[in-house]
Write an enzyme that holds these catalytic residues in place. Sequence first.
Site, short mmCIF file in Angstrom:
data_model
loop_
_atom_site.label_atom_id
_atom_site.label_comp_id
_atom_site.label_asym_id
_atom_site.label_seq_id
_atom_site.Cartn_x
_atom_site.Cartn_y
_atom_site.Cartn_z
N ASP A 297 0.73 -1.02 0.27
CA ASP A 297 0.33 -0.09 -0.02
C ASP A 297 0.75 1.11 -0.49
O ASP A 297 0.33 2.02 0.47
CB ASP A 297 -0.62 0.00 1.28
CG ASP A 297 -2.25 -1.15 0.96
OD1 ASP A 297 -2.99 -1.24 0.14
OD2 ASP A 297 -2.27 -1.77 2.38
N ASP B 294 -7.13 -3.71 -5.13
CA ASP B 294 -7.24 -2.38 -4.25
C ASP B 294 -5.12 -2.13 -5.10
O ASP B 294 -4.83 -0.88 -5.03
CB ASP B 294 -7.31 -2.52 -2.65
CG ASP B 294 -8.11 -3.10 -2.15
OD1 ASP B 294 -8.36 -4.10 -2.88
OD2 ASP B 294 -8.98 -3.19 -0.93
#
Length: 387
Positions: free
Chosen positions: A114, A172
């Site tokens: 991330d 994601d």
Amino acid sequence: MNRLILILAMAALVACKRQEKQTTLVGSATTMTPAELASSHYKNMMSTLEKEDFPRSFEKDKLTTSNSEWWCSGFYPGTLLYLYEIDGDTVLFNEANRMLGLLEKEQFNTGTHDLGFMMFCSFGNANRLNPSADYKEVLINSAKSLSSRFSPEVGCIRSWDSGADDYIVIIDNMMNLELLFWATEETGDSSYYDIAVTHANTTLANHFREDNSSYHVVNYAPDGSGVQEKKTAQGLSDDSAWARGQAWGLYGYTVMFRATGDTIYLDQANKIAKFVMNHPNLPVDKVPVWDFDAASDAPRDASSAAIMASALLELDSYSPGQGYNALANEMLTSLSTNYLADLGANGNFLIEHCVGHLPANSEVDVPLTYADYYFIEAMLRAGRVGN
């Protein structure tokens, strides 16, 4: 004893100042633009945060926070920087810089996929507004750390660490590729670009169904022999269309076209956009329920609408005349009309009614830090910061 009295008096003064800072910002929000309201919310939030906390959500009447390692840590400084870009308020800018100092060490974090969220939404915006050799160094190191999670055999960046027989990739992860494109542009090292393209191509081949909706999770064989399973973690079911997952895919493939000019990515972004805008379960106000296959009275996820609106506005510039601009502005109008929190409420977040992880009963019908970030980004892209 005198020293103790002095300390107590100073503490009382600080508390008084803190309360004063809070109450002077609380008032009627009806005359404020969304950006003005957001700035006031975030100034309130600044006064309530502990020194090293990153705001995450507001659940059960309590502000929830994280440390810098949490995947959402870049959104608070990123939102502050967007708001500073709008109104030039140095109070917001100084708070953003304070948070960047806390976040800086994550440039060497190889334990997460991330880093795009964490570092590009924060340091990326800081460098865009005020280019700096220090910011660039942080971003390049972040790209190196992200690249370390890439497997040439699988053709993807690993999302979640798991067992030796698994290689988990979630939709994601498309959002983290923009950092890699920036790194190639900045350094001339094409390896970052190549990793991003390979990851996007592998995801394109395996994450999407015939109706152009996306699985949340694909588990690959680590040796590159193929897909082992397709499932969900945060959606309604393995075969459902988790709303925020569709938003991540839409945004991610729009960025892919911007970065490469390859129409295969534009085609995919258009397909995802059509899936969303023509879906029979998209509510009249265009703010999706948390999963497109959930019941119509299920909780809404305003974060999905904010992400989608921002992506659609960019996609409209590449595929005009498809209705994307109109849909994005409908979403923003709904969010601005019915999903903005009053001052002093909602844990000082701007957007209400989001869903983080409903199957785990986590962050349901609450604010989420990334909802604010993408809403303000979308308002900037739409040129609506003054209304």
